[in-house]
Design an enzyme around this catalytic site. Structure first.
Site, PDB file in Angstrom:
ATOM      1  N   LEU A  63       0.813  -1.210  -0.095  1.00 17.67           N
ATOM      2  CA  LEU A  63       0.114  -0.103  -0.062  1.00 17.67           C
ATOM      3  C   LEU A  63       0.914   1.422  -0.013  1.00 17.67           C
ATOM      4  O   LEU A  63       0.337   2.383  -0.510  1.00 17.67           O
ATOM      5  CB  LEU A  63      -0.793   0.014   1.344  1.00 17.67           C
ATOM      6  N   GLY A  64       2.132   1.315   0.684  1.00 17.44           N
ATOM      7  CA  GLY A  64       2.981   2.542   0.601  1.00 17.44           C
ATOM      8  C   GLY A  64       4.144   2.262   1.487  1.00 17.44           C
ATOM      9  O   GLY A  64       4.229   0.974   1.903  1.00 17.44           O
ATOM     10  N   GLU A  65       5.055   2.931   1.349  1.00 13.75           N
ATOM     11  CA  GLU A  65       6.131   2.905   2.189  1.00 13.75           C
ATOM     12  C   GLU A  65       6.835   4.256   2.550  1.00 13.75           C
ATOM     13  O   GLU A  65       6.614   5.367   1.961  1.00 13.75           O
ATOM     14  CB  GLU A  65       7.332   2.182   1.382  1.00 13.75           C
ATOM     15  N   GLY A  66       7.813   4.375   3.568  1.00 19.44           N
ATOM     16  CA  GLY A  66       8.318   5.706   4.152  1.00 19.44           C
ATOM     17  C   GLY A  66       9.814   5.282   4.335  1.00 19.44           C
ATOM     18  O   GLY A  66      10.321   3.983   4.105  1.00 19.44           O
TER      19      GLY A  66
ATOM     20  N   PHE B  55      11.474   4.572   7.127  1.00 26.49           N
ATOM     21  CA  PHE B  55      11.468   3.583   8.065  1.00 26.49           C
ATOM     22  C   PHE B  55      10.403   2.440   8.187  1.00 26.49           C
ATOM     23  O   PHE B  55      10.454   1.537   8.840  1.00 26.49           O
ATOM     24  CB  PHE B  55      11.911   4.065   9.497  1.00 26.49           C
ATOM     25  N   GLY B  56       9.451   2.700   7.420  1.00 29.37           N
ATOM     26  CA  GLY B  56       8.379   1.670   7.429  1.00 29.37           C
ATOM     27  C   GLY B  56       7.638   1.508   6.011  1.00 29.37           C
ATOM     28  O   GLY B  56       7.775   2.201   5.160  1.00 29.37           O
TER      29      GLY B  56
ATOM     30  N   VAL C  79       3.922  -0.356   4.603  1.00 29.96           N
ATOM     31  CA  VAL C  79       2.474  -0.470   4.554  1.00 29.96           C
ATOM     32  C   VAL C  79       1.875  -1.804   3.621  1.00 29.96           C
ATOM     33  O   VAL C  79       2.100  -1.358   2.441  1.00 29.96           O
ATOM     34  CB  VAL C  79       1.397   0.528   4.617  1.00 29.96           C
TER      35      VAL C  79
ATOM     36  N   ASP D 187      -6.196  14.946   8.218  1.00 29.92           N
ATOM     37  CA  ASP D 187      -6.113  14.459   7.122  1.00 29.92           C
ATOM     38  C   ASP D 187      -7.674  13.748   6.554  1.00 29.92           C
ATOM     39  O   ASP D 187      -7.572  12.637   5.994  1.00 29.92           O
ATOM     40  CB  ASP D 187      -4.788  13.511   6.767  1.00 29.92           C
TER      41      ASP D 187
END
Length: 849
Positions: free
Chosen positions: A564-567, A569-570, A572, A705
């Protein structure tokens, strides 16, 4: 105020996200140096010896004899020697790095120049060319320094070859690295009619696909080019974002006169069968010059050898109001296909595209939640810096220190001058502004948008870096963390910042909440002629049951479905969880024994201590939220790395995509298929969102948000509020970058949130009004779609001035006057005059009944 508006406009223009795949940030090392690329995926035409084999061609590695070297001297004419890398999957490659063979002074061979060839299937190879058609890349001048070269335009490839070029014949050795990111669209080629020429205002406009890597004659076949290069065209198609190119460079365009049927047909081939949800086409709309967005798109799908007979038909209304170029989202209805053929109908004399991207639910990602061995090399992360390199040279260290000192001195001078300028502006504003609210908060506006917090001290500072960010956006910060990272400025602002509540017996002022778990309960106090902040900690009542202590879930029961997504350090992931029912003993209602969809947030193993602490704090906070319309934390995996939190996920996906696939059911006509939805159901969905927000507001929590992209849809049109929207590539256009740091959903934000950095439950109410507007328009267009980002900011200033010049979102076609009045009440200039979520929920329930 005019100067302030100009300043904000410049910031927004400088920081706007440029594309679906942004080459500016898609620059992560792909694994030659880090070891993610295995030895068996590195090959070569030949090798001088076993100790100079292809596997030794890794940048910054000194194993073997220190590099890959071919077994013969490289000839200047017949380029036969190459080092080949197999990336296993398609990647968007934006940068290459090369190095020679130093071998502790024993060898001194390097490639002064080289070419790059690439392939997507391993059979058809293409020579990379820059935008002026040059193939030769300048390489190294010595054997030890790393030389990085941008591939402009970037390439989309699985296989990449480095081919040294010499004059005269000589022995060369190379160590290399590739930089970029995974190509998630899966698009391997598009075919279309060749772009044409326009004669406009005395100049010749070339609308051909200049960097197309397929065959080009009367048509373009089996290649990729400018429509996938990650760069959008400007509103004025005669101008370009690329320096030194000809007019029309960014667009591929066709004239209606050349197509008797009034249709341009394009075929898109993909790497495998995918479940397509939407296609985004960036179109020019200079209607005063005879250029408009397409009128209709008819898309056919092919999974095997035959094209399916039932196409998706998308009709677009002509826009003669705004000449802005923009993305048009074509809903593809979750059709399964490995190829798509779309026919675009002209709406005027010319039709021009500059970028096409697809959103699809892909298959299992090669990512594991199983703990990694301690000596295993971690993967590439957005925090990696491709230009960072340890250099033992004393000269380089000395030069670096001198440059750093000069930069620091310049920064100090700039800060001093900057503060003086702003002090004068504030003094002028205080004399002109009759509104005390802006007068006491204007200085924080500066800090909130410039983020120069590194030069100030803070007692409430968080170093958390675990935030959901856009794929390939390493410096993204979600709105929830924007102000939390700001120090306690010597400024005058009633800032929306609060430490997260913890258990009454262990309350700690440094706990932080997730972005939908923050309250704006701050009091303002004066001291020594200035204002400071007093942060009040609210103890949230514990929910019944397990007191927030969640059980450990066996991670081997998780099956990946989609990232679904990424950052930084993490990440999803969407997963299927087996046996989750035994972890939901306090869940009301019947629970099926079938595997259930869950969202799994993971913390990468290389995350620092602060990120780990923030991750655990987020688990503690979210575990206490219990409401039928709030996504629930179900279980955790924290006994070993990577840390995971497992939350609900609804089978129908997010509300934005769900509604965009539907049409409004005519009043009094029974629904004849699943593609229509009634006004009554829309109001029921909105009432559920208001119910969830009522629960959060009862705990003094601010979401920050709220939007349809952050609401998930289950069976029977059940709605639950979540926070996954900002991590999805599909919604990058809903967020706008400011000064390269803050990324904010400005089209959903209240005027005080944008101008003053103030997030409250009243600002959430503003966002709810926009969300209600989205629902009643079935998410067919973005809020203020006719406005550019800077025009949205200017309109925000009109809300502040309140001189009846502000532009409101128009009344949706199916919206009664009473419901539109409800929307307008959410957008009142005075936050105290906006309704509460309790009032909104009661009103919507009356409309629904």
């Amino acid at each position: 105020m005019f100067q302030m508006r100009q300043y904000l406009t410049v910031l927004l223009l400088a920081g706007a996200v440029k594309s679906q795949v942004n080459p500016a940030v898609c620059r992560y090392p792909l694994g030659m140096t880090g070891g993610q690329i295995q030895d068996e995926d590195i090959s070569a035409s030949s090798q001088w010896s076993e100790s100079t084999a292809a596997r030794y061609g890794r940048l910054d590695f000194d194993d073997g004899d220190g590099a890959w070297c071919p077994d013969v001297m490289v000839e200047p004419v017949n380029l036969k020697e190459f080092l080949q890398i197999d990336l296993r999957t398609l990647h968007f490659v934006t940068l290459v790095g090369t190095q020679g063979r130093h071998a502790d002074g024993v060898g001194n061979e390097f490639a002064q120049r080289y070419k790059v060839k690439y392939s997507r299937d391993g059979t058809r190879w293409v020579s990379w060319r820059d935008r002026q058609g040059r193939q030769i890349i300048e390489g190294n001048s010595n054997a030890y320094d790393v030389v990085l070269k941008d591939l402009e335009p970037p390439i989309i490839a699985r296989f990449v070859r480095f081919m040294p070029v010499t004059d005269p014949s000589m022995i060369v050795c190379m160590r290399v690295e590739l930089y970029g990111c995974e190509w998630l669209d899966g698009l391997v080629s598009y075919s279309a009619p060749a772009g044409q020429q326009m004669f406009f205002r005395g100049q010749q406009i070339f609308l051909n696909d200049t960097v197309y890597d397929g065959a080009i004659s009367y048509s373009m076949t089996e290649g990729l080019g400018q429509l996938t290069d990650g760069s959008w065209g400007l509103d004025d198609f005669t101008k370009s974002q690329v320096y030194g190119v000809w007019p029309g460079y960014d667009y591929v365009g066709w004239t209606n006169a050349s197509f008797p049927g009034g249709l341009v047909e394009m075929t898109f081939e993909f790497d495998r069968v995918r479940n397509f949800t939407s296609m985004k086409v960036h179109c020019n709309n200079m209607y005063t010059w005879g250029v408009k967005m397409f009128r209709q798109a008819v898309c056919y799908f092919r999974s095997d050898s035959d094209w399916e007979p039932n196409p998706v038909v998308f009709k677009l209304k002509a826009d003669n109001i705004s000449p802005s170029a923009r993305f048009v989202t074509v809903a593809l209805g979750n059709r399964m296909a490995s190829a798509i053929r779309c026919r675009f109908a002209f709406n005027d004399i010319w039709m021009m595209f500059s970028e096409i991207a697809f959103q699809s639910d892909t298959a299992v990602y090669n990512t594991s939640l199983v703990p990694r061995k301690r000596n295993q090399t971690p993967g590439n992360h957005p925090g990696d810096d491709p230009t960072h390199k340890i250099d033992d040279s004393n000269t380089r260290i000395l030069i670096g220190c001198l440059v750093a000192i000069i930069v620091i001195l310049l920064a100090i001078i700039i800060i001093i001058l900057w503060r003086q300028v702003w002090q004068k502006m504030i003094e002028k504003a205080s004399r002109r502004m009759l509104d005390d609210e802006l007068t006491v908060r204007l200085s924080v506006q500066r800090e909130a948008f410039t983020h120069r917090h590194s030069s100030l001290s803070s007692d409430v500072e968080s170093t958390s870096t675990y935030e959901r960010i856009f794929p390939m956006e390493s410096d993204y910060q979600e709105p929830s963390r924007l102000l939390r990272k700001l120090p306690e400025f010597q400024a005058t602002e009633n800032l929306a910042m609060i430490d997260a509540p913890s258990e009454p017996s262990t309350a700690h002022p440094t706990d932080e909440a997730p972005h939908y778990a923050e309250a704006d309960i701050v009091s303002q106090q004066e001291a020594a002629g200035a204002h400071s902040y007093r942060v009040t900690v609210v103890n949230m009542p514990l929910s019944p049951g397990r007191d927030g202590a969640l059980e450990e879930f066996p991670r081997e029961r998780l099956t990946f479905k989609e990232k679904l997504g990424e950052g930084q350090f993490g990440e999803v992931h969407l997963c299927e969880a087996e046996g989750m029912q035994e972890f939901m003993k306090d869940h009301c209602g019947d629970i099926s024994d079938e595997p259930m969809l869950v969202a799994v947030k993971t913390l990468r193993e290389d995350a620092n201590k602060n990120a780990r602490n923030d991750f655990l704090k987020e688990i503690r906070i979210i575990s206490r939220l219990r409401d039928p319309n709030i996504i629930r934390l179900l279980a955790v995996c924290v006994e070993s790395d990577p840390l995971c939190m497992i939350t609900e996920y609804m089978e129908n996906g997010d509300l934005n995509q769900f509604l965009s696939r539907h049409e409004l059911q005519d009043e009094g006509v029974p629904a004849d298929d699943s593609a229509t939805i009634s006004y009554r159901i829309l109001i029921h969905m909105a009432s559920q969102i208001s119910s969830g927000m009522k629960y959060l507001s009862s705990l003094n929590f601010v979401h920050r948000d709220l939007a349809t992209r952050n609401c998930l849809v289950g069976t029977n049109n059940t709605i639950k509020i979540a926070d996954f929207g900002m991590s999805r590539n599909l919604y990058r256009g809903d967020y706008y970058r400011i000064q390269g740091r803050a990324v904010l959903p400005i089209r959903w934000m209240s005027w005080e949130s944008i101008l003053l950095g103030k997030f409250t439950m009243a600002s959430d109410m503003w966002a709810f009004g926009v969300t209600l507007w989205e629902i009643l328009t079935l998410c067919k267009e973005q809020p203020y779609a006719q406005f550019t980002d800077e025009q949205v900011i200017e309109n925000t200033g009109e809300f502040f001035r309140d001189q009846n010049k502000q532009v409101y979102l128009p009344k949706p076609h199916c919206c009664p006057d009473s419901v539109y009045s409800l929307m307008l009440s959410c957008w009142k200039r005075n936050a105290k005059e906006r309704p509460t979520f309790l009032e909104i929920h009661s009103t919507l329930m009356e409309y629904h009944d």
